[in-house]
Design an enzyme around this catalytic site. Sequence first.
Site, PDB file in Angstrom:
ATOM      1  N   PRO A  83       0.829  -1.218   0.000  1.00  2.00           N
ATOM      2  CA  PRO A  83       0.000   0.000   0.000  1.00  2.00           C
ATOM      3  C   PRO A  83       0.857   1.259   0.000  1.00  2.00           C
ATOM      4  O   PRO A  83       1.837   1.365   0.739  1.00  2.00           O
ATOM      5  CB  PRO A  83      -0.804  -0.132   1.292  1.00  2.00           C
ATOM      6  CG  PRO A  83      -0.932  -1.595   1.489  1.00  2.00           C
ATOM      7  CD  PRO A  83       0.375  -2.178   1.010  1.00  2.00           C
ATOM      8  N   CYS A  84       0.444   2.191  -0.854  1.00  2.00           N
ATOM      9  CA  CYS A  84       1.305   3.354  -1.091  1.00  2.00           C
ATOM     10  C   CYS A  84       0.807   4.616  -0.407  1.00  2.00           C
ATOM     11  O   CYS A  84       1.345   5.689  -0.642  1.00  2.00           O
ATOM     12  CB  CYS A  84       1.402   3.609  -2.594  1.00  2.00           C
ATOM     13  SG  CYS A  84      -0.190   3.928  -3.385  1.00  2.00           S
ATOM     14  N   GLN A  85      -0.193   4.515   0.471  1.00  2.00           N
ATOM     15  CA  GLN A  85      -0.747   5.737   1.057  1.00  2.00           C
ATOM     16  C   GLN A  85       0.307   6.573   1.769  1.00  2.00           C
ATOM     17  O   GLN A  85       0.260   7.797   1.776  1.00  2.00           O
ATOM     18  CB  GLN A  85      -1.879   5.402   2.029  1.00  2.00           C
ATOM     19  CG  GLN A  85      -3.149   4.923   1.349  1.00  2.00           C
ATOM     20  CD  GLN A  85      -3.169   3.409   1.217  1.00  2.00           C
ATOM     21  OE1 GLN A  85      -2.133   2.761   1.209  1.00  2.00           O
ATOM     22  NE2 GLN A  85      -4.360   2.851   1.107  1.00  2.00           N
ATOM     23  N   PHE A  87       3.314   7.026   0.958  1.00  2.00           N
ATOM     24  CA  PHE A  87       4.245   7.699   0.051  1.00  2.00           C
ATOM     25  C   PHE A  87       3.545   8.493  -1.042  1.00  2.00           C
ATOM     26  O   PHE A  87       4.147   9.319  -1.685  1.00  2.00           O
ATOM     27  CB  PHE A  87       5.144   6.653  -0.615  1.00  2.00           C
ATOM     28  CG  PHE A  87       6.000   5.898   0.358  1.00  2.00           C
ATOM     29  CD1 PHE A  87       6.922   6.550   1.164  1.00  2.00           C
ATOM     30  CD2 PHE A  87       5.878   4.534   0.486  1.00  2.00           C
ATOM     31  CE1 PHE A  87       7.701   5.850   2.057  1.00  2.00           C
ATOM     32  CE2 PHE A  87       6.663   3.823   1.380  1.00  2.00           C
ATOM     33  CZ  PHE A  87       7.578   4.486   2.166  1.00  2.00           C
ATOM     34  N   SER A  88       2.292   8.215  -1.286  1.00  2.00           N
ATOM     35  CA  SER A  88       1.595   8.828  -2.398  1.00  2.00           C
ATOM     36  C   SER A  88       1.504  10.341  -2.248  1.00  2.00           C
ATOM     37  O   SER A  88       1.345  10.875  -1.156  1.00  2.00           O
ATOM     38  CB  SER A  88       0.172   8.262  -2.501  1.00  2.00           C
ATOM     39  OG  SER A  88      -0.564   8.968  -3.462  1.00  2.00           O
TER      40      SER A  88
END
Length: 364
Positions: A83-85, A87-88
Amino acid sequence: MKNNKPTVIDMFCGCGGLSKGFIDAGYEVLLGIDNNKSALETFKHNHGDAVAMYGNLFETTTIADMANLIDNQEVDVIVGGPPCQGFSLTGTRNEHDERNNLFQSMVKAVEHFKPKAFILENVPGLATLYKGKAKEQIIEEFTRLGYKINYQTLYAPDYGIPQIRKRLFFVGLKGDETFEFPPPIKTPDNYVSCSDAISDLHDFTDDLGFDISEYLSPPKSEYQKFMREKTDLLYNHVGTKHTLEVIDVISQVPEGGNHRDLPPGVGESRKFNEAWTRYHSQKPSKTIDTGHRNHFHYCYNRVPSVRENARLQSFPDDFKFFGNKTEQYKQVGNAVPPLLGYHLGLQLKKYLCESLERKNEQTV
């Protein structure tokens, strides 16, 4: 290798866009793991005999459970998009978000299964945020396990995908070889456009459509022929009922425009960057997100259907999505475009075959 096909485990699989691409490139997917039940239902339906495992990758026992579910078979490749939350660019950018360290579960899986290669996918911002600390940690951890790492941001339209989307890929090969990323197959003057992708899909004039329906027109582009190649039925092409007010606002957005092109006082409830964005028929779409309220069809005054978004993500029409419509939109938006997986899988096969040939020579 199983049945002479390289074997794959897909971690954080979601509906399985990345591993679907690997299947199309001639791989055998053994297992996908995720904590979203509707996404796993979609994964299971579209990935042959692969095991769909519901699991929490924060738990230390998960890797052993994965091995048991595939009867401790040899795994050639591990792929995953933690999950990239954290870093997004659209997320919180919280350096201490526990999701930032979910790649450690991939490290543990690689350490356990010892695959010939792995692919870790994330948002491009991962390479630079927090002064590159996350990127360096990923490289350091996998290097310690004996993998040579290369990383690159790939631009989806370069690989025949009708959508503006950038994703960062880390590819590690066991040993001293360095993976070279597949070269682009398209240029800006022949990118696949929205019209190329979805112009054959009917509008909803008399009703909102059905979850399973028939095509009402023949394919109008090579991309559409490719999408329709393995099915005579159309899945997940269901419209959304908008209020008259929303339809009126959408109707005032020009092709390729957004909220900035609306008259004063119109569409005031949404004024952020992607609000009231209408696709352009002759260009790739904007990045497909997990919602379905901000992007609109290039000529119809409605949001795209799940199937239209899936087309823009390069999911073929025989790939069926499960769950309610909101969950289906989320699955599509979270996925890696299968065509990106396909081109990565084809390129990676060159290295896997060379590795197998060397192993056979040593055995002889």
